[in-house]
Design a protein around this motif. Sequence first.
Motif, short mmCIF file in Angstrom:
data_model
loop_
_atom_site.label_atom_id
_atom_site.label_comp_id
_atom_site.label_asym_id
_atom_site.label_seq_id
_atom_site.Cartn_x
_atom_site.Cartn_y
_atom_site.Cartn_z
N THR A 93 42.07 45.21 34.49
CA THR A 93 41.53 43.87 34.26
C THR A 93 42.65 42.84 34.18
O THR A 93 42.56 41.76 34.78
N GLN A 133 40.47 36.86 27.42
CA GLN A 133 39.49 37.68 28.14
C GLN A 133 39.56 39.14 27.69
O GLN A 133 38.54 39.77 27.43
N GLY A 155 43.98 42.13 37.63
CA GLY A 155 43.01 41.35 38.41
C GLY A 155 42.97 39.89 37.98
O GLY A 155 42.90 38.98 38.82
N LEU A 156 43.02 39.66 36.66
CA LEU A 156 43.00 38.28 36.16
C LEU A 156 44.30 37.56 36.50
O LEU A 156 44.29 36.37 36.83
N TYR A 157 45.41 38.29 36.46
CA TYR A 157 46.71 37.69 36.82
C TYR A 157 46.70 37.32 38.30
O TYR A 157 47.13 36.22 38.68
N ASP A 158 46.18 38.21 39.14
CA ASP A 158 46.09 37.93 40.58
C ASP A 158 45.16 36.76 40.87
O ASP A 158 45.32 36.07 41.88
N ALA A 159 44.17 36.54 39.99
CA ALA A 159 43.24 35.43 40.17
C ALA A 159 43.85 34.10 39.73
O ALA A 159 43.22 33.05 39.88
N GLY A 160 45.04 34.15 39.12
CA GLY A 160 45.74 32.91 38.76
C GLY A 160 45.52 32.44 37.34
O GLY A 160 45.85 31.29 37.01
N LEU A 161 44.98 33.29 36.48
CA LEU A 161 44.79 32.89 35.09
C LEU A 161 46.11 32.91 34.34
O LEU A 161 47.01 33.68 34.68
#
Length: 175
Positions: A114, A131, A117-123
């Motif tokens: 998770t 999250q 994935g969140l890092y790759d999404a730019g968060l």
Amino acid sequence: MENQVSSKSIILNNGLYYGIVLILASLVVYALGMHLEPTGGYINFAIIAVSIIAFPIIGMSAFQKANGGFMSWGQGVKIGVGIVVIGTLLTVIYQHLFTAFIEPEFYTQVEEVTRKGLYDAGLTEDQINAQIEMQSKFQGTIVGDAIGLLFMAFVGFVVSAIIAAVKKKTEEETY
């Protein structure tokens, strides 16, 4: 309809089979090493979707057959929801056994996937931590289990209500 059959054994048997199918699907996905991949989730989702329709149909059909072809809408809904709730309870118990004995690091692995994935999404790091913290409040807890059970009971109700409306047949309708 004085000699109606009991739906209890039909609910218990089909609920047990429903739970076993979901557990076996989860074990197969795990054995294939896909339990942390989206594909594994899609496979489990597809099996849940098919099973949550098939097992209430099987249970209602068995009840109708044992009851001379008759079943009211309420009886059908009770059978369908009962099957889904029993099967979901079994999968909740399995999930606790899985995370305690088979894969004790499961939630840590999920957190890592998770987080990536969140890092790759730019968060941002703060958003990711928020999250992950929210996610951890529900994973493997009584609250998370209760929410999951209620959600599945609701889905089971909707599916069973539709199936029962199609399959219902009462003695009053035959005259």
